[in-house]
Design an enzyme around this catalytic site. Structure first.
Site, PDB file in Angstrom:
ATOM      1  N   ARG A  36      -0.909  -4.664  -3.866  1.00  0.00           N
ATOM      2  CA  ARG A  36       0.038  -3.999  -4.765  1.00  0.00           C
ATOM      3  C   ARG A  36       0.488  -5.003  -5.812  1.00  0.00           C
ATOM      4  O   ARG A  36       1.177  -5.972  -5.510  1.00  0.00           O
ATOM      5  CB  ARG A  36       1.240  -3.450  -3.989  1.00  0.00           C
ATOM      6  CG  ARG A  36       0.889  -2.348  -3.029  1.00  0.00           C
ATOM      7  CD  ARG A  36       0.360  -1.139  -3.759  1.00  0.00           C
ATOM      8  NE  ARG A  36       0.109  -0.030  -2.852  1.00  0.00           N
ATOM      9  CZ  ARG A  36      -0.310   1.152  -3.244  1.00  0.00           C
ATOM     10  NH1 ARG A  36      -0.574   1.367  -4.526  1.00  0.00           N
ATOM     11  NH2 ARG A  36      -0.501   2.102  -2.370  1.00  0.00           N
ATOM     12  N   ALA A  48      -2.358   7.024   1.944  1.00  0.00           N
ATOM     13  CA  ALA A  48      -1.373   7.760   1.151  1.00  0.00           C
ATOM     14  C   ALA A  48      -1.914   8.026  -0.238  1.00  0.00           C
ATOM     15  O   ALA A  48      -2.875   7.389  -0.671  1.00  0.00           O
ATOM     16  CB  ALA A  48      -0.078   6.960   1.066  1.00  0.00           C
ATOM     17  N   GLU A  65      -6.517  12.398   1.406  1.00  0.00           N
ATOM     18  CA  GLU A  65      -6.246  10.963   1.352  1.00  0.00           C
ATOM     19  C   GLU A  65      -6.752  10.243   2.595  1.00  0.00           C
ATOM     20  O   GLU A  65      -7.290   9.141   2.504  1.00  0.00           O
ATOM     21  CB  GLU A  65      -4.750  10.707   1.147  1.00  0.00           C
ATOM     22  CG  GLU A  65      -4.232  11.127  -0.210  1.00  0.00           C
ATOM     23  CD  GLU A  65      -4.842  10.365  -1.377  1.00  0.00           C
ATOM     24  OE1 GLU A  65      -5.326   9.221  -1.184  1.00  0.00           O
ATOM     25  OE2 GLU A  65      -4.842  10.905  -2.491  1.00  0.00           O
ATOM     26  N   GLU A  69      -9.440   7.373   1.847  1.00  0.00           N
ATOM     27  CA  GLU A  69      -9.054   5.973   2.030  1.00  0.00           C
ATOM     28  C   GLU A  69      -9.521   5.373   3.350  1.00  0.00           C
ATOM     29  O   GLU A  69      -9.723   4.169   3.443  1.00  0.00           O
ATOM     30  CB  GLU A  69      -7.540   5.823   1.910  1.00  0.00           C
ATOM     31  CG  GLU A  69      -7.055   6.097   0.503  1.00  0.00           C
ATOM     32  CD  GLU A  69      -5.588   5.781   0.301  1.00  0.00           C
ATOM     33  OE1 GLU A  69      -4.892   5.437   1.283  1.00  0.00           O
ATOM     34  OE2 GLU A  69      -5.139   5.876  -0.848  1.00  0.00           O
ATOM     35  N   GLU A 118      -9.080   0.227  -3.790  1.00  0.00           N
ATOM     36  CA  GLU A 118      -9.608   0.904  -2.604  1.00  0.00           C
ATOM     37  C   GLU A 118     -10.933   0.305  -2.132  1.00  0.00           C
ATOM     38  O   GLU A 118     -11.293   0.433  -0.964  1.00  0.00           O
ATOM     39  CB  GLU A 118      -9.817   2.398  -2.885  1.00  0.00           C
ATOM     40  CG  GLU A 118      -8.534   3.161  -3.105  1.00  0.00           C
ATOM     41  CD  GLU A 118      -8.791   4.608  -3.478  1.00  0.00           C
ATOM     42  OE1 GLU A 118      -9.945   4.941  -3.841  1.00  0.00           O
ATOM     43  OE2 GLU A 118      -7.847   5.398  -3.416  1.00  0.00           O
TER      44      GLU A 118
END
Length: 171
Positions: A36, A48, A65, A69, A118
């Site tokens: 992040r 998420a 999701e 993911e 990702e």
């Protein structure tokens, strides 16, 4: 404001999000390590994503999701918690689902192509009680992950009885 004063406020409008606390038959929760940029670190997170498909039911967004993911699908879904991620600066509302009866999606069936962060996002299965310890020890910082882990742990003590339906209305 009190006394009739006016106050300016800056805040972010957000379409909302979903997160998934996927718990397997061995009592492990699926966590991701995701970079992040605003905090410049890798965070432990639940799968998420943003509610970016108009009219899509929340549970369908969560299932998408989880597949995109983590490469899993779930046969059983419940609503765990609803929360505002940072109500002092954003109207983002997130619903955290509990996903159980999990199955790995064969690579040839999962057509989602990962992008950006990702691509390098490992999936790790962590015993739920250890995930709680990590959250309480300050090793997990993502608020939906903390809420989902603690809610899943609390719900597990009653064998996941009494949870709201996956289709429960937003309050």
């Amino acid at each position: 404001m009190p006394g009739g004063e006016t106050a300016d406020r800056d805040y972010v409008r957000h379409p909302g999000s979903v997160a998934v606390a996927a718990v397997d038959d061995a009592g492990r929760v699926l966590l991701l390590r995701q970079y992040r940029h605003p905090v410049q670190r890798l965070l432990w997170e639940l799968p998420a994503g943003i509610r970016d498909v108009p009219g899509e039911p929340l549970v369908d967004c969560a299932a998408r999701e989880l597949a995109e993911e983590a490469g899993y699908r779930a046969a059983t879904w419940h609503t765990l918690v609803d929360l505002y991620t940072s109500p002092g600066m954003s109207d983002e509302r997130i619903r955290v689902f509990l996903a159980r009866d999990l199955e790995r999606i064969p690579d040839e069936e999962n057509t989602y192509v990962r992008h950006h962060e990702e691509i390098d996002m490992p999936v790790e299965w962590v015993p739920l009680d250890e995930a709680v310890e990590k959250a309480l020890a300050g090793m997990i910082h993502n608020s939906p992950a903390i809420a989902g882990i603690l809610a899943a742990y609390a719900a597990s003590s009653d064998d996941y009885k009494g949870l709201r339906a996956a289709s429960a209305p937003e309050a």
